[in-house]
Enzyme design. Sequence first.
Site, mmCIF file in Angstrom:
data_model
loop_
_atom_site.group_PDB
_atom_site.id
_atom_site.type_symbol
_atom_site.label_atom_id
_atom_site.label_comp_id
_atom_site.label_asym_id
_atom_site.label_seq_id
_atom_site.Cartn_x
_atom_site.Cartn_y
_atom_site.Cartn_z
ATOM 1 N N ASP A 143 42.670 36.036 41.793
ATOM 2 C CA ASP A 143 42.549 37.492 41.748
ATOM 3 C C ASP A 143 43.768 38.177 42.372
ATOM 4 O OD1 ASP A 143 41.408 39.910 41.208
ATOM 5 O OD2 ASP A 143 39.819 39.760 42.707
ATOM 6 N N HIS A 191 50.262 38.960 35.492
ATOM 7 C CA HIS A 191 49.589 37.763 34.986
ATOM 8 C C HIS A 191 50.600 36.638 34.756
ATOM 9 C CE1 HIS A 191 45.798 39.732 34.803
ATOM 10 N NE2 HIS A 191 46.109 40.550 33.829
ATOM 11 N N LEU A 227 43.035 13.808 37.473
ATOM 12 C CA LEU A 227 42.456 15.109 37.841
ATOM 13 C C LEU A 227 41.664 15.728 36.687
ATOM 14 C CD1 LEU A 227 42.358 17.690 39.706
ATOM 15 C CD2 LEU A 227 44.481 18.402 38.586
HETATM 16 C C1 FPP Z 1 42.614 38.563 38.022
HETATM 17 O O1 FPP Z 1 43.583 39.485 38.452
HETATM 18 C C2 FPP Z 1 43.214 37.615 37.122
HETATM 19 C C3 FPP Z 1 42.880 37.496 35.813
HETATM 20 C C4 FPP Z 1 41.853 38.324 35.169
HETATM 21 C C5 FPP Z 1 43.554 36.513 34.931
HETATM 22 C C6 FPP Z 1 44.047 35.270 35.588
HETATM 23 C C7 FPP Z 1 44.960 34.586 34.657
HETATM 24 C C8 FPP Z 1 46.102 33.940 34.974
HETATM 25 C C9 FPP Z 1 46.558 33.747 36.363
HETATM 26 C C10 FPP Z 1 47.003 33.375 33.936
HETATM 27 C C11 FPP Z 1 46.433 33.008 32.614
HETATM 28 C C12 FPP Z 1 45.748 31.721 32.591
HETATM 29 C C13 FPP Z 1 46.202 30.610 31.962
HETATM 30 C C14 FPP Z 1 45.364 29.397 31.872
HETATM 31 C C15 FPP Z 1 47.515 30.556 31.371
HETATM 32 P P1 FPP Z 1 43.348 41.028 38.187
HETATM 33 O O2 FPP Z 1 44.151 41.422 37.022
HETATM 34 O O3 FPP Z 1 41.880 41.302 38.095
HETATM 35 O O4 FPP Z 1 43.952 41.620 39.514
HETATM 36 P P2 FPP Z 1 43.585 43.030 40.178
HETATM 37 O O5 FPP Z 1 42.181 42.895 40.693
HETATM 38 O O6 FPP Z 1 44.602 43.149 41.257
HETATM 39 O O7 FPP Z 1 43.745 44.073 39.105
#
Ligand code: FPP
Length: 253
Positions: free
Chosen positions: A33, A50, A144
């Site tokens: 997050d 991201h 893993l």
């Molecule tokens: C939450 O941060 C994160 C996500 C919804 C996506 C997580 C995805 C990745 C790290 C990369 C993609 C995955 C792969 C497998 C390539 P948020 O956007 O909710 O953060 P915020 O709460 O600060 O807005």
Amino acid sequence: MNRTQLRGLWHLRKAGEKPREERMPRHVAIIMDGNGRWAKKHRLNVSRGHRQGTETLREIIRHTDDLGIEALSLYAFSTENWNRPAEEVAALMQLILDFFASEIDELDEKNVRILILGDKSALPEQQRAVLQEAEERTGKNTGLRLNIAINYGGRAELARAAAEIAALARDGKLKPEEVSEQTVADHLYTRGQPDVDLLIRTSGEMRLSNFLLYQNAYAEFIFPEVLWPDFTVAEYDRCLAAFGRRDRRYGGR
Ligand code: FPP
């Protein structure tokens, strides 16, 4: 880091605690997050957040593998994430393609077995094919267990398990009174894997957000303040050391 080097990590444990290796989690789950807030902080588009988060992801997977941890589950895209702006959803879908294109060879070489948690059928054709191919290619690997949750929801996973069990009962293959906790576990995406021992959610948010509801029943939760793109291997080691100091009683004394 190999297992010998790993021992060095546990100097952080309190005196008198049990020796280290049995205090390593077998299964770590991570809610990655804070990408959006990281992007905002750096005055960048959320997609850049991201993308940066994917860099962290690579490092954390590598480190988990080096440590010899059995299973790592990552929450990449929830069933609720479809509600985000179309541009952000598209960027996340692209990142999934980019990630597998760049990582699959190394992961396969390292004997990592990839499993996608969630309903792939609702994903765009290209993503579906790439994920399917990653699962098939690594399906016999014995290292893993890398679980990536995409279009995943914990309640949906439980409903799916209930439907499968109900169908077995309907077909006379299982009596309702024979349904046990193990039966449910055997119908989850993660069947055959240990329960989650350690759940990490970055960015200071303290919620489970529908992630691995059944598997997290006795997990230890750690909520580092750091945003996911800023999460480092050193921070991860601190979480693992903190896990090693926790007193897990599973409801007992
Ligand atoms: C939450 O941060 C994160 C996500 C919804 C996506 C997580 C995805 C990745 C790290 C990369 C993609 C995955 C792969 C497998 C390539 P948020 O956007 O909710 O953060 P915020 O709460 O600060 O807005």
